[in-house]
Design an enzyme around this catalytic site. Structure first.
Site, short mmCIF file in Angstrom:
data_model
loop_
_atom_site.label_atom_id
_atom_site.label_comp_id
_atom_site.label_asym_id
_atom_site.label_seq_id
_atom_site.Cartn_x
_atom_site.Cartn_y
_atom_site.Cartn_z
N LYS A 189 0.73 -1.00 0.06
CA LYS A 189 0.27 -0.08 -0.10
C LYS A 189 0.80 1.28 -0.03
O LYS A 189 1.52 1.50 1.06
CB LYS A 189 -0.85 -0.07 1.34
CG LYS A 189 -2.15 0.79 1.08
CD LYS A 189 -2.08 2.16 0.82
CE LYS A 189 -1.83 3.18 2.02
NZ LYS A 189 -1.30 4.64 1.62
N CYS B 108 14.32 11.18 5.75
CA CYS B 108 14.35 10.88 7.17
C CYS B 108 15.48 11.00 7.77
O CYS B 108 15.63 11.03 9.04
CB CYS B 108 13.46 9.49 7.42
SG CYS B 108 14.12 8.40 6.15
N GLU C 118 10.89 16.78 13.87
CA GLU C 118 11.21 16.52 12.54
C GLU C 118 10.39 17.39 11.84
O GLU C 118 9.19 17.42 11.76
CB GLU C 118 10.90 14.98 11.90
CG GLU C 118 11.25 14.92 10.68
CD GLU C 118 11.21 13.34 10.43
OE1 GLU C 118 9.98 12.66 10.54
OE2 GLU C 118 12.09 12.70 9.90
N GLU D 55 10.11 1.89 10.17
CA GLU D 55 11.26 2.84 9.72
C GLU D 55 10.62 4.27 9.87
O GLU D 55 9.80 4.59 9.22
CB GLU D 55 11.55 2.83 8.50
CG GLU D 55 12.47 1.58 8.16
CD GLU D 55 13.84 1.32 8.58
OE1 GLU D 55 14.48 2.31 9.05
OE2 GLU D 55 14.22 0.23 9.08
P1 NAD Z 1 2.58 8.95 7.37
O1 NAD Z 1 2.88 8.31 8.37
O2 NAD Z 1 1.27 9.78 7.30
O3 NAD Z 1 2.16 7.83 6.03
C1 NAD Z 1 3.06 6.90 5.56
C2 NAD Z 1 2.27 5.67 4.99
O4 NAD Z 1 1.72 5.17 5.94
C3 NAD Z 1 1.33 6.39 3.73
O5 NAD Z 1 1.47 5.22 2.94
C4 NAD Z 1 0.08 6.41 4.32
O6 NAD Z 1 -1.15 6.27 3.60
C5 NAD Z 1 0.01 5.00 5.40
N1 NAD Z 1 -0.78 5.35 6.52
C6 NAD Z 1 -1.26 6.81 7.07
N2 NAD Z 1 -2.04 6.36 8.20
C7 NAD Z 1 -2.11 5.17 8.36
C8 NAD Z 1 -3.05 4.27 9.23
N3 NAD Z 1 -3.78 4.66 10.14
N4 NAD Z 1 -2.73 2.96 9.01
C9 NAD Z 1 -2.04 2.40 8.10
N5 NAD Z 1 -1.34 3.31 7.15
C10 NAD Z 1 -1.37 4.27 7.21
O7 NAD Z 1 3.92 9.84 6.81
P2 NAD Z 1 4.26 10.53 5.44
O8 NAD Z 1 3.72 11.71 5.53
O9 NAD Z 1 3.88 9.83 4.21
O10 NAD Z 1 5.77 10.51 5.51
C11 NAD Z 1 6.65 11.52 6.48
C12 NAD Z 1 7.12 10.86 7.42
O11 NAD Z 1 7.61 9.50 7.31
C13 NAD Z 1 8.26 11.83 8.17
O12 NAD Z 1 8.01 11.78 9.36
C14 NAD Z 1 9.49 10.85 7.98
O13 NAD Z 1 10.63 11.01 9.04
C15 NAD Z 1 8.83 9.46 8.09
N6 NAD Z 1 9.90 8.78 7.21
C16 NAD Z 1 10.62 7.85 7.71
C17 NAD Z 1 11.71 7.20 6.87
C18 NAD Z 1 12.65 5.91 7.59
O14 NAD Z 1 13.03 5.24 6.80
N7 NAD Z 1 12.91 5.97 8.63
C19 NAD Z 1 11.71 7.14 5.45
C20 NAD Z 1 10.66 8.15 4.97
C21 NAD Z 1 9.75 8.80 5.63
#
Ligand code: NAD
Length: 456
Positions: A164, A273, A363, A239
């Protein structure tokens, strides 16, 4: 949706618009998956599991090599898609967004063929077996890399996958599904359901047919997923975010350390990140470092792409406002739009930032660097370790041994020493609230394996 080896209509009629963050124009629509789509995909993955798990690892590696070759052939298309839906400048899209997934897919083609899936321990033969059906949930900031960093090791291990992807960047995920198809992976081994996190993502996490959830994204969502997986006793890999420290010790090449540090933060418009978003400088060199950072950041004004969305820009700007309100000194950048249309944020540098400030703790996920001062090494280490995160970091010193000694004290999963290069085989993942588990290389493969010991 790509389910069971074929493209099929979604169960519902809802769609999600995809915007180009550089023009604010709609460039496509994808179906918004529901629990029914997730169920169909998980069933397909479960049905494909026994056959794929029993496929010889060398053959799994051969399929991954074929997938890598398709990604190579489609490299230009991948880069153009990431430029369109994420706003990444074309050269960066080629060099990183398209090239890195090719490297990672290639590394798992090789690891599948060479990994020891069996070991002898005394009178036990230990088999490393696939965990099962993996639910992969990915964010938008390195959209293809984050997909491949989960799907390639899962497939190498003999797991099957339901992906997803993020709602902002589903087009490159569709391209990846097309590549999987072209590479001839058996039906059901990889399945794609696009949709909202709170609908399709949540249904995937909660599905009883999913054995492991691998999530990359925000700490808030990761915490909820970890709790749900824990309650169901599912394996989980998280992650999450970061607030990594770039520690410049006295004696380091200050200009180089600052320039590389600024480049690191501005890359991908700060949406990384593991970016080194806190620069720690000795008080004797602090003013010089601030000047160097200002000059370096200003060079990016015309070069960086937009951030991914209007919401993301509003979020970054609200952090900039908070930094000013809490008493940090804005050295360059700020909340005026540098360009329209497009969700552009000016490269921003803050000085006189102290540990308790929000911009030193949270962040921001935009092109914003904070400079903090320290008095001695103990003080620097205390500041470096003073956030809830621990994903990455950097240390610069006159000699490698001093930098390594300092790095050993840091509570973080990776540290680049005097500009050490990114290594796609090194375990990547967080200490503290940056996550659970590791991705990439052999450690990333182990995440998708469980052991069975036979006492002979
Ligand atoms: P997000 O957590 O909102 O979304 C990430 C994914 O999770 C998306 O596919 C989203 O649709 C899904 N999602 C959202 N709510 C959900 C739920 N309740 N249940 C299941 N899935 C759900 O984050 P974002 O805005 O897409 O990304 C930015 C954040 O991600 C930043 O905080 C960044 O640091 C972090 N990030 C971390 C890494 C890493 O490798 N550690 C890499 C990239 C981004």
């Amino acid at each position: 949706m790509y389910i069971d080896g074929a493209w099929r209509p979604a169960a519902g009629a809802e769609t999600i618009a995809v915007l180009d963050p550089g023009t604010e124009q709609e460039i496509g629509r994808v179906p918004a998956g529901t629990a029914d789509d997730i169920d169909a995909a998980v069933r397909a993955a479960r049905a494909a599991l026994p056959g794929w798990a029993a496929t010889a690892p060398a053959e799994r590696g051969a399929r991954l090599a074929a997938l890598r070759d398709v990604l190579v052939a489609r490299k230009g298309e991948i880069a153009a898609t990431v430029t369109a839906e994420l706003g990444a400048p074309p050269a960066f899209a080629q060099k990183v967004h398209a090239a890195l997934p090719i490297t990672v897919a290639g590394s798992y083609a090789e690891l599948a063929a060479t990994h020891a899936f069996e070991e002898q321990l005394g009178n036990s033969r230990v088999h490393h077996e696939p965990v099962g059906v993996v639910g992969a949930i990915t964010p938008w900031n390195y959209p293809l890399h984050q997909i491949v960093a989960k799907v390639a090791p899962a497939l190498a291990a003999g797991c099957t996958v339901v992906l997803k992807p993020a709602e902002n960047t589903p087009l490159v995920a569709r391209l990846f599904a097309a590549a999987v198809h072209e590479a001839g992976l058996p039906a059901g081994v990889f399945n794609l359901v696009t949709g909202l996190g709170t609908v399709a993502g949540q249904a995937l996490v909660e599905h009883p047919g999913v054995d492991m959830v691998s999530f990359t994204g925000s700490t808030a969502v990761g915490r909820a997923i970890g709790a749900a997986a824990g309650a169901a006793v599912k394996r989980v890999a998280l992650e999450l975010g970061g607030k990594s420290a770039n520690v410049i010790l006295p004696g380091a090449d200050l200009a180089r350390a600052v320039n590389v540090g600024v480049a690191n933060v501005m890359s991908n418009s700060g949406q990384t990140c593991n970016a080194w978003t806190r620069m720690l400088v000795h008080t004797a060199q602090y003013d010089e470092a601030v000047e160097l950072a200002r000059a370096a950041a200003d060079k990016y004004a015309d070069r960086i792409g937009p951030v991914v969305s209007a919401e993301q820009r509003a979020r970054v700007w609200s952090y900039i406002d908070k930094g000013i309100a809490e008493g940090a000194r804005l050295v360059t950048g700020g909340t005026e739009a540098s360009r329209t249309p497009g969700y552009y944020v000016r490269p921003t540098v803050f000085a006189d930032v102290t540990e308790e400030m929000t911009i030193a703790q949270e962040e921001i996920f935009g092109p914003v660097l904070v400079l903090m001062r320290y008095t001695d090494e103990a003080d620097a280490l205390r500041i470096a370790n003073s956030t809830a995160y621990g994903l990455s970091g950097a240390v610069w010193a006159a000699d490698e041994a001093a930098a390594v000694a300092f790095a050993r004290g840091m509570e973080t999963g990776q540290v680049d020493i005097n500009g050490g290069r990114f290594n796609p085989l090194a375990p990547f993942g967080g200490y503290k609230q940056s996550g659970v588990g590791r991705e990439l290389g052999p450690h990333g493969l182990s995440e998708y394996l469980q052991t069975k010991s036979l006492q002979l």
